[in-house]
Design a protein around this motif. Structure first.
Motif, mmCIF file in Angstrom:
data_model
loop_
_atom_site.group_PDB
_atom_site.id
_atom_site.type_symbol
_atom_site.label_atom_id
_atom_site.label_comp_id
_atom_site.label_asym_id
_atom_site.label_seq_id
_atom_site.Cartn_x
_atom_site.Cartn_y
_atom_site.Cartn_z
ATOM 1 N N ALA A 181 0.835 -1.207 0.000
ATOM 2 C CA ALA A 181 0.000 0.000 0.000
ATOM 3 C C ALA A 181 0.867 1.253 0.000
ATOM 4 C CB ALA A 181 -0.917 -0.009 1.226
ATOM 5 N N ARG A 237 2.430 2.243 -3.294
ATOM 6 C CA ARG A 237 1.543 2.893 -4.256
ATOM 7 C C ARG A 237 1.428 4.384 -3.990
ATOM 8 N NH1 ARG A 237 1.361 0.799 -8.672
ATOM 9 N NH2 ARG A 237 -0.438 2.132 -9.106
ATOM 10 N N ILE A 272 -4.855 6.025 3.489
ATOM 11 C CA ILE A 272 -4.771 4.563 3.492
ATOM 12 C C ILE A 272 -5.769 4.036 4.514
ATOM 13 C CG2 ILE A 272 -3.309 2.556 3.902
ATOM 14 C CD1 ILE A 272 -0.901 4.238 3.071
ATOM 15 N N LYS A 297 -4.762 10.069 -3.327
ATOM 16 C CA LYS A 297 -4.881 8.625 -3.569
ATOM 17 C C LYS A 297 -5.560 7.944 -2.383
ATOM 18 C CE LYS A 297 -0.783 8.292 -6.531
ATOM 19 N NZ LYS A 297 0.567 7.685 -6.702
ATOM 20 N N ILE A 339 -6.320 4.366 -0.847
ATOM 21 C CA ILE A 339 -5.805 3.004 -0.938
ATOM 22 C C ILE A 339 -6.453 2.152 0.138
ATOM 23 C CG2 ILE A 339 -3.725 1.573 -0.800
ATOM 24 C CD1 ILE A 339 -2.161 4.112 -1.690
ATOM 25 N N THR A 368 -6.142 2.231 -5.422
ATOM 26 C CA THR A 368 -5.545 0.901 -5.318
ATOM 27 C C THR A 368 -6.258 0.058 -4.276
ATOM 28 O OG1 THR A 368 -3.347 1.797 -5.882
ATOM 29 C CG2 THR A 368 -3.400 -0.365 -4.820
ATOM 30 N N THR A 404 -1.705 -6.383 -5.843
ATOM 31 C CA THR A 404 -2.000 -4.959 -5.960
ATOM 32 C C THR A 404 -2.856 -4.745 -7.200
ATOM 33 O OG1 THR A 404 0.078 -4.338 -4.870
ATOM 34 C CG2 THR A 404 -1.015 -2.652 -6.212
ATOM 35 N N THR A 439 -5.329 -2.095 -9.417
ATOM 36 C CA THR A 439 -5.662 -0.694 -9.702
ATOM 37 C C THR A 439 -6.713 -0.638 -10.806
ATOM 38 O OG1 THR A 439 -3.999 -0.437 -11.452
ATOM 39 C CG2 THR A 439 -3.258 -0.099 -9.167
#
Length: 324
Positions: A148, A151, A223, A247, A249, A268, A304, A306
């Motif tokens: 994580a 990314r 995250i 982002k 995640i 992600t 992973t 995406t």
């Protein structure tokens, strides 16, 4: 891309089909030689993750021709209900128990009783930190945290500014994922705004993430250590117009998370392989019963995924296991 959305109803149909399998496999005679009991965190047919573990376990039992009993609290994860199921399983004197523990501190007596009875003990998903067992079958959650973090970190012109959100800071899995994130995004490499507990509330996740974007306008990532709160976090980022610049995640592959990834509202997902977990849990139990050498840790690598690679065939199998 639109045709892929048709697979979500098929996923739900697959869950319904599992009800019939549950009825066929749940009542295994207690006296069966070599019996294996699998105790999940929940046996809720609406929980796609644990129903996929369920499906993998059934596939292994069929292939190996071993008697299998599948148990788990009905509905939400309930530590006391799971403890009672574990006690019942020990009393039935199986050859092996495969257990995905909700809480370690509530099952000490039962684990000790199983060891004294000579029952093989295989742990799934969440590690036991203090109690003894024969083998642990799971993804490496510290490595998931590293995945994580990787990314969020690479390709950044400046240091990432990120926050972690969790539903339960006492969770061993969340703690290990946090360790992996902090290992990669250490203080010299990133700015960690802290870990925020949002409980089981989507609204709390929404307001937490929205407040973070206001207080820290240079934030570059969020995250989410568990799937709870992902929807709230995504909604907050959309409302402040930061869906593409911050982002988001997450971990695992619930239906809401897959939909967010498909719409580009998540960056992600770090996805485990619950089918393999169920399959290898039963396979490991059978190997121990047959006195074969088994690793203390059976690692199941996470993937992973995406928006760019979610439609690759192998990733489709992880995201939509009941379609394949």
């Amino acid at each position: 891309m639109g045709s892929k959305k048709l697979w979500l109803p098929l996923l739900l149909l697959g869950s319904v089909m599992l009800i019939g399998w549950m009825g066929l496999w749940k009542e295994t005679p207690a006296s069966s030689a070599g019996k294996i009991v699998l105790i999940m965190k929940t046996n809720d047919i609406n929980n796609s993750y644990w129903q996929t573990v369920h499906s993998g376990a059934l596939a292994a039992a069929k292939e190996l021709k071993v008697p299998l009993e599948l148990l788990g609290p009905i509905g939400a994860e309930n530590p006391e209900d799971q403890r009672l199921l574990l006690k019942r399983a020990i009393d039935s004197k199986p050859a092996a128990i495969v257990l995905a523990p909700i809480r370690e501190d509530g099952i000490t007596k039962e684990i000790e009783a199983s060891r004294q009875a000579g029952i093989k003990l295989i742990i799934l998903d969440t590690p036991l930190l203090e109690l003894d067992y024969d083998s642990y079958v799971s993804s490496d959650h510290i490595e998931e945290g590293r995945q994580a973090a990787n990314r969020l970190g690479p390709g950044q012109v400046r240091k990432p500014v990120f926050a972690l959100i969790t539903s339960d800071e006492s969770s061993t899995v969340s703690s290990q994922r946090t360790e992996g994130v902090q290992e990669v995004l250490s203080p010299g490499k990133a700015f960690n705004l802290g870990t925020y507990r949002i409980g089981m509330s989507e609204e709390q996740a929404y307001w937490t993430v929205k407040s973070l974007t206001i207080a820290y306008p240079d934030i570059t990532g969020v995250i989410a250590l568990t799937d709870v709160g992902i929807t709230g976090a995504a909604r907050a980022l959309a409302d402040v117009g930061l869906t593409h610049s911050v982002k988001l995640i997450g971990f695992d592959s619930s239906i809401p998370e897959i939909q967010l990834l498909e719409r580009g509202q998540m960056h992600t997902l770090i996805v485990q392989n619950p089918f393999n977990m169920g399959f290898l849990g039963v396979q490991t139990a059978d190997s121990l019963i047959r006195e074969r050498n088994v690793s203390k840790m059976v690692d199941i690598p996470s993937t992973t995924i995406t928006t760019a690679n979610m439609y690759e065939p192998e990733n489709q199998k992880l995201l939509f296991p009941f379609v394949y």
